[in-house]
Write a protein that holds these residues in place. Structure first.
Motif, PDB file in Angstrom:
ATOM      1  N   UNK A 127       0.830  -1.206   0.000  1.00 20.94           N
ATOM      2  CA  UNK A 127       0.000   0.000   0.000  1.00 20.94           C
ATOM      3  C   UNK A 127       0.869   1.262   0.000  1.00 20.94           C
ATOM      4  N   UNK A 128       1.923   1.242   0.792  1.00 18.25           N
ATOM      5  CA  UNK A 128       2.800   2.415   0.859  1.00 18.25           C
ATOM      6  C   UNK A 128       3.493   2.651  -0.478  1.00 18.25           C
ATOM      7  N   UNK A 129       3.946   1.574  -1.113  1.00 20.10           N
ATOM      8  CA  UNK A 129       4.598   1.708  -2.428  1.00 20.10           C
ATOM      9  C   UNK A 129       3.644   2.342  -3.430  1.00 20.10           C
ATOM     10  N   UNK A 130       2.398   1.860  -3.443  1.00 19.60           N
ATOM     11  CA  UNK A 130       1.406   2.447  -4.352  1.00 19.60           C
ATOM     12  C   UNK A 130       1.166   3.907  -3.992  1.00 19.60           C
ATOM     13  N   UNK A 131       1.069   4.206  -2.685  1.00 21.96           N
ATOM     14  CA  UNK A 131       0.806   5.574  -2.258  1.00 21.96           C
ATOM     15  C   UNK A 131       1.899   6.540  -2.642  1.00 21.96           C
ATOM     16  N   UNK A 132       3.145   6.100  -2.579  1.00 19.54           N
ATOM     17  CA  UNK A 132       4.280   6.965  -2.922  1.00 19.54           C
ATOM     18  C   UNK A 132       4.175   7.449  -4.361  1.00 19.54           C
ATOM     19  N   UNK A 133       3.691   6.558  -5.233  1.00 19.99           N
ATOM     20  CA  UNK A 133       3.574   6.918  -6.646  1.00 19.99           C
ATOM     21  C   UNK A 133       2.160   7.352  -7.027  1.00 19.99           C
ATOM     22  N   UNK A 134       1.286   7.447  -6.020  1.00 17.75           N
ATOM     23  CA  UNK A 134      -0.037   8.011  -6.235  1.00 17.75           C
ATOM     24  C   UNK A 134      -0.863   7.294  -7.273  1.00 17.75           C
ATOM     25  N   UNK A 135      -1.411   8.065  -8.193  1.00 14.31           N
ATOM     26  CA  UNK A 135      -2.350   7.538  -9.183  1.00 14.31           C
ATOM     27  C   UNK A 135      -1.688   6.535 -10.124  1.00 14.31           C
ATOM     28  N   UNK A 136      -0.373   6.657 -10.334  1.00 12.97           N
ATOM     29  CA  UNK A 136       0.313   5.857 -11.346  1.00 12.97           C
ATOM     30  C   UNK A 136       0.140   4.361 -11.136  1.00 12.97           C
ATOM     31  N   UNK A 137       0.562   3.856  -9.974  1.00 11.56           N
ATOM     32  CA  UNK A 137       0.473   2.417  -9.731  1.00 11.56           C
ATOM     33  C   UNK A 137      -0.958   1.964  -9.492  1.00 11.56           C
ATOM     34  N   UNK A 138      -1.768   2.818  -8.879  1.00  9.09           N
ATOM     35  CA  UNK A 138      -3.178   2.472  -8.677  1.00  9.09           C
ATOM     36  C   UNK A 138      -3.849   2.217 -10.022  1.00  9.09           C
ATOM     37  N   UNK A 139      -3.490   3.028 -11.015  1.00  9.44           N
ATOM     38  CA  UNK A 139      -4.078   2.867 -12.348  1.00  9.44           C
ATOM     39  C   UNK A 139      -3.660   1.542 -12.977  1.00  9.44           C
ATOM     40  N   UNK A 140      -2.442   1.063 -12.672  1.00  8.37           N
ATOM     41  CA  UNK A 140      -1.986  -0.221 -13.210  1.00  8.37           C
ATOM     42  C   UNK A 140      -2.879  -1.353 -12.708  1.00  8.37           C
ATOM     43  N   UNK A 141      -3.133  -1.379 -11.401  1.00  6.05           N
ATOM     44  CA  UNK A 141      -3.990  -2.419 -10.841  1.00  6.05           C
ATOM     45  C   UNK A 141      -5.403  -2.326 -11.386  1.00  6.05           C
ATOM     46  N   UNK A 142      -5.880  -1.099 -11.556  1.00  3.65           N
ATOM     47  CA  UNK A 142      -7.237  -0.909 -12.066  1.00  3.65           C
ATOM     48  C   UNK A 142      -7.357  -1.314 -13.527  1.00  3.65           C
ATOM     49  N   UNK A 143      -6.226  -1.350 -14.229  1.00  2.00           N
ATOM     50  CA  UNK A 143      -6.257  -1.714 -15.647  1.00  2.00           C
ATOM     51  C   UNK A 143      -6.318  -3.219 -15.857  1.00  2.00           C
ATOM     52  N   UNK A 144      -6.077  -4.013 -14.797  1.00  2.00           N
ATOM     53  CA  UNK A 144      -6.182  -5.464 -14.938  1.00  2.00           C
ATOM     54  C   UNK A 144      -7.623  -5.844 -15.250  1.00  2.00           C
ATOM     55  N   UNK A 145      -7.832  -6.859 -16.081  1.00  2.00           N
ATOM     56  CA  UNK A 145      -9.201  -7.251 -16.452  1.00  2.00           C
ATOM     57  C   UNK A 145     -10.043  -7.570 -15.223  1.00  2.00           C
ATOM     58  N   UNK A 146     -11.306  -7.145 -15.272  1.00  2.00           N
ATOM     59  CA  UNK A 146     -12.205  -7.376 -14.145  1.00  2.00           C
ATOM     60  C   UNK A 146     -12.360  -8.858 -13.846  1.00  2.00           C
ATOM     61  N   UNK A 147     -12.387  -9.679 -14.885  1.00  2.00           N
ATOM     62  CA  UNK A 147     -12.522 -11.128 -14.685  1.00  2.00           C
ATOM     63  C   UNK A 147     -11.344 -11.681 -13.903  1.00  2.00           C
ATOM     64  N   UNK A 148     -10.153 -11.187 -14.167  1.00  2.00           N
ATOM     65  CA  UNK A 148      -8.973 -11.631 -13.428  1.00  2.00           C
ATOM     66  C   UNK A 148      -9.108 -11.300 -11.946  1.00  2.00           C
ATOM     67  N   UNK A 149      -9.562 -10.080 -11.639  1.00  2.00           N
ATOM     68  CA  UNK A 149      -9.700  -9.651 -10.251  1.00  2.00           C
ATOM     69  C   UNK A 149     -10.752 -10.482  -9.522  1.00  2.00           C
TER      70      UNK A 149
END
Length: 416
Positions: A306-328
């Motif tokens: 969580x801290x790693x994602x927070x340090x880079x803000x929207x950038x890494x959060x967007x990567x996780x959100x880009x994963x296919x919904x079916x995969x999640x």
């Protein structure tokens, strides 16, 4: 049941599974419902800097509190942002000035600090019968189990591959089943060119301070609903997840620490963070580690991610959100199968309370939504009422001992 008094030395071989469990819980959190935060930010008219600050504050806050609580208790205390509260804010922030919303965040967080210091929440938790608690947890998690197989209709190759990999790994090397589906699923996505990281640029997030404003309207229309939604939709099921897997950390400290964290991060955009429920179940059960005394590592790992994602803000959060919904959804559902099975077995184990537990399970699975309050609260309320009517009264106090909350032999067999 695991007793936190016994703390055997941690070995390197004990790290893989809880670290992967922590990673999966983070992926599910960002990839599943984090879009609500961006929708709420858009409704509030926030610019990119304030939106990035919101992501920074909530990710860093969740990470730090999760690490502190897991380290102090040696139990997998997984914290997260309030998803139902974020859904509520999509509507509320459209009509509430942002500065007043920040003031409302502060009021809600202060209320949680008071609640934690008072000790009232712990007393309330102990009034819930174990069968009702297990039924509630099974009902909350059931849609995720169903979602794991529902993905076959939308993306048959991806969902089918994950399910097949899970079953095969369970048959031959059960300990590595969750690790295997994560790795094999990502490998398949890369082979299909469905994960494009070519445009990824890591940009550090910068917190933006917003001076809070206070108004009666925001207190009643934002702070009060935020407090109630987070309490009933997050803290209550979150504590039951811990109790269901045999962990005994008192709720008072958890509520106080997360409340203080929310209080500190509110001026930077964080609406509320709290004890996790669904993603916590990924880290508290046997899929995280066979030995309960090692599962606290999952809480540390999740906090670091969580801290790693927070340090880079929207950038890494967007990567996780880009994963296919079916995969999640498939990943989350398969990772929770053991917990769902153990919860169902625990709910139905005692013939005297089986009917009330079954009613709780079905009511929670129905995800009733009334007056802005989500299904966990109504499932619990209906279950407690059924228990009282069918058994004459509610227990005055539930003692979480080896016989009262630990899964029976049937439940243990289901998750082996």
């Amino acid at each position: 049941m695991y007793s936190p008094v016994s703390r055997p030395a941690l070995q390197w071989r004990d790290l893989l599974h809880p670290v992967i469990a922590g990673l999966i819980s983070v992926i599910v959190n960002y990839g599943g419902t984090f879009i609500l935060v961006f929708q709420a930010a858009k409704a509030a008219g926030l610019d990119p800097a304030h939106t990035a600050s919101w992501v920074w504050s909530i990710s860093i806050g969740v990470g730090v509190t999760g690490i502190l609580l897991s380290w102090a208790t040696r139990e997998p205390i997984i914290t997260a942002w309030s998803t139902p509260a974020a859904a509520f804010l999509v509507t509320a922030l459209a009509t509430t000035p942002y500065a007043e919303a920040v003031g409302a965040y502060l009021i809600s967080a202060a209320a949680f600090v008071v609640l934690g210091l008072s000790g009232c929440f712990e007393k309330l938790i102990r009034l819930i019968p174990p069968g009702v608690a297990a039924g509630l947890l099974a009902g909350i998690l059931l849609p995720f189990g169903i979602g794991a197989f529902g993905g076959i209709s939308l993306d048959p190759l991806l969902a089918g591959w994950l399910i097949l990999a899970y079953v095969v790994l369970k048959r031959f090397t059960a300990r590595y089943a969750v690790v295997g589906i994560l790795v094999s699923g990502l490998a398949l996505l890369l082979l299909q060119n469905r994960v494009d990281l070519s445009a990824l640029t890591l940009t550090l997030a910068a917190p933006v301070y917003t001076s809070p404003a206070f108004s009666l309207n925001a207190a009643l229309s934002v702070a009060l609903p935020l407090f109630l939604i987070t309490l009933t939709g997050q803290y209550m099921p979150g504590m039951l997840v811990l109790r269901n897997d045999g962990f005994k950390t008192r709720a008072n400290g958890i509520v106080t620490v997360t409340g203080l964290g929310s209080l500190l991060m509110a001026p930077f955009g964080s609406h509320a963070f709290n004890l996790a429920a669904i993603t916590a179940a990924i880290c508290t059960g046997r899929e995280s580690h066979e030995d309960p005394s090692r599962r606290w590592v999952a809480g540390i790992a999740a906090g670091v991610f969580y801290i790693v994602v927070g340090v880079f803000g929207v950038t890494l959060a967007a990567v996780f959100m880009a994963l296919p919904a079916t995969f999640i959804t498939t990943l989350a559902g398969l990772a929770l199968l053991g917990t769902i099975g153990a919860s169902l077995a625990g709910a139905l184990a005692d013939a005297k309370t089986r009917e009330a537990s079954l009613i709780t399970f079905l009511a929670a699975a129905a995800n009733i939504k009334l007056f802005g309050i989500g299904g966990a609260f109504w499932g619990l309320l209906i279950g407690l009422a059924a228990h009282a009517l069918l058994n004459g009264r509610l227990p005055t106090r539930t003692r979480y001992t080896d016989t009262s909350i630990a899964a029976p032999a049937a439940a243990k067999d289901m998750v082996k």
